[in-house]
Design a protein around this motif. Structure first.
Motif, mmCIF file in Angstrom:
data_model
loop_
_atom_site.group_PDB
_atom_site.id
_atom_site.type_symbol
_atom_site.label_atom_id
_atom_site.label_comp_id
_atom_site.label_asym_id
_atom_site.label_seq_id
_atom_site.Cartn_x
_atom_site.Cartn_y
_atom_site.Cartn_z
ATOM 1 N N TYR A 186 -28.496 36.764 -9.486
ATOM 2 C CA TYR A 186 -29.356 37.937 -9.466
ATOM 3 C C TYR A 186 -30.496 37.811 -10.476
ATOM 4 O O TYR A 186 -31.526 38.470 -10.341
ATOM 5 C CB TYR A 186 -28.523 39.190 -9.755
ATOM 6 N N GLU A 187 -30.346 36.972 -11.486
ATOM 7 C CA GLU A 187 -31.390 36.796 -12.499
ATOM 8 C C GLU A 187 -32.461 35.801 -12.066
ATOM 9 O O GLU A 187 -33.519 35.703 -12.699
ATOM 10 C CB GLU A 187 -30.761 36.300 -13.810
ATOM 11 N N SER A 188 -32.233 35.050 -10.966
ATOM 12 C CA SER A 188 -33.179 34.028 -10.525
ATOM 13 C C SER A 188 -34.364 34.652 -9.800
ATOM 14 O O SER A 188 -34.297 35.788 -9.306
ATOM 15 C CB SER A 188 -32.484 33.021 -9.604
ATOM 16 N N ASP A 189 -35.469 33.888 -9.731
ATOM 17 C CA ASP A 189 -36.683 34.317 -9.024
ATOM 18 C C ASP A 189 -36.454 34.114 -7.525
ATOM 19 O O ASP A 189 -36.460 32.974 -7.032
ATOM 20 C CB ASP A 189 -37.880 33.501 -9.502
ATOM 21 N N ILE A 190 -36.262 35.198 -6.782
ATOM 22 C CA ILE A 190 -35.911 35.098 -5.369
ATOM 23 C C ILE A 190 -37.049 34.519 -4.535
ATOM 24 O O ILE A 190 -36.814 33.723 -3.614
ATOM 25 C CB ILE A 190 -35.452 36.470 -4.817
ATOM 26 N N GLU A 191 -38.297 34.882 -4.848
ATOM 27 C CA GLU A 191 -39.424 34.367 -4.071
ATOM 28 C C GLU A 191 -39.573 32.866 -4.268
ATOM 29 O O GLU A 191 -39.853 32.124 -3.322
ATOM 30 C CB GLU A 191 -40.712 35.093 -4.474
ATOM 31 N N LYS A 192 -39.393 32.411 -5.499
ATOM 32 C CA LYS A 192 -39.479 30.966 -5.758
ATOM 33 C C LYS A 192 -38.357 30.240 -5.023
ATOM 34 O O LYS A 192 -38.565 29.163 -4.447
ATOM 35 C CB LYS A 192 -39.392 30.698 -7.253
ATOM 36 N N ASN A 195 -39.216 29.958 -1.311
ATOM 37 C CA ASN A 195 -40.265 28.956 -1.070
ATOM 38 C C ASN A 195 -39.717 27.538 -1.194
ATOM 39 O O ASN A 195 -40.078 26.651 -0.407
ATOM 40 C CB ASN A 195 -41.418 29.161 -2.054
ATOM 41 N N GLU A 267 -36.181 24.002 -11.435
ATOM 42 C CA GLU A 267 -36.893 25.277 -11.545
ATOM 43 C C GLU A 267 -36.045 26.377 -12.196
ATOM 44 O O GLU A 267 -36.443 27.549 -12.164
ATOM 45 C CB GLU A 267 -37.339 25.742 -10.145
ATOM 46 N N ILE A 269 -33.275 27.758 -11.302
ATOM 47 C CA ILE A 269 -32.693 28.735 -10.376
ATOM 48 C C ILE A 269 -31.205 28.442 -10.292
ATOM 49 O O ILE A 269 -30.794 27.347 -9.906
ATOM 50 C CB ILE A 269 -33.343 28.651 -8.983
#
Length: 292
Positions: A186-192, A195, A267, A269
């Motif tokens: 949940y802390e990760s950048d979902i959009e990144k 992609n 990255e 994630i």
């Protein structure tokens, strides 16, 4: 059919309906038996896939036996023999049926599969409830052989296939859609993450462009990635990856997972996994009493 006795009492004592009538009956029965056997050997056998020779021969023997018994019943000295033959056949059929109930169930299920043709050789069949899956190699009267993506051979009884819920991918289909599911924290950048997942999937050589002309004009991506669910410890992403067939899909998903894992590590994630805390309680030591 009126009884006609040409040769007198001796003929009446041997043929209950007369010699002529017996010969006529025998000719009719023979014609019917030949016709039924021909129908079974030509039309019915063509509709059944797999090894049907045993069933065809069994039906031919049963029909012939019934025909012969019908004629023997008109010959007075052989009536008791014909009656015993029918009774004995019935008892044997019951005993064999009880002894081979499961095998007969597989045979009849094989007949149902052969006639209805829910799948054919070359299709990829998945048993939804059990998780067994593979490409159909052969279909016999008793079982169906599946070849898994790992090259293993599964021998599945036809009765199991006949009762199971099946997911079938036809070998005639042009392309298949494979699902690639990945969970991120949940802390990760979902959009990144989306992609990266899309880029690594589209980069693979086995991935096909399944977009329509209108989708291409609108700029729709080759690989769609959706947020499928809010898991207990992860955001669940699902990518829809199209390949030429399921074998290519198995190879492509394996390569994409490796590439995505490497990119996610670069990255920062995170792919969550369960953590467990183990607490070990020690019993207090009891001091020994001093000797006085």
């Amino acid at each position: 059919m009126e009884n006609l006795y040409i040769f007198g009492e001796w003929e009446k004592g041997i043929f209950s309906i007369g010699l002529v009538n017996t010969l006529i009956l025998a000719a009719i029965v023979a014609a019917v038996v030949v016709f039924l056997i021909k129908v079974i050997n030509t039309r019915i056998s063509r509709k059944l896939d797999g090894n049907t020779s045993f069933l065809i021969h069994l039906l031919n023997v049963i029909i012939t036996a019934i025909g012969v018994t019908c004629v023997l019943m008109t010959v007075t000295p052989l009536q008791k023999f014909a009656t015993s033959l029918l009774a004995g056949s019935g008892i044997i059929a019951v005993v064999l049926g009880l002894a081979a109930q499961e095998s007969l169930g597989n045979v009849f299920s094989g007949m149902a599969i052969g006639v209805s043709k829910p799948f054919v050789i070359g299709d990829y069949v998945e048993l939804v409830d059990s998780g067994m899956a593979g490409t159909v190699q052969s279909i016999t009267m008793r079982h169906t052989i599946l070849i898994t993506l790992g090259g293993q051979k599964l021998v599945v009884p036809n009765s199991v296939l006949n009762k199971a819920t099946l997911r079938i991918s036809s070998h005639a289909d042009s392309m298949v859609c494979n699902s690639l599911i990945v969970g991120i924290s949940y802390e990760s950048d979902i959009e990144k993450a989306i992609n990266i997942l899309r880029a690594e999937a589209e980069r693979h050589a086995l991935v096909k462009d399944h977009r329509s002309k209108s989708q291409k004009k609108k700029g729709a991506p080759v690989v769609n990635v959706r947020l499928e669910d809010f898991g207990e410890s992860a955001l669940v992403l699902k990518a829809f990856v199209w390949t030429q067939d399921l074998t290519d899909g198995f190879s492509a998903l394996s390569d994409i997972r490796r590439a995505v894992f490497r990119r996610f590590s670069e990255e920062s994630i995170q792919i969550p996994y369960p953590h467990r805390t183990v607490i070990i309680e020690q019993e207090p030591k009891h001091e020994k009493p001093e000797n006085r």
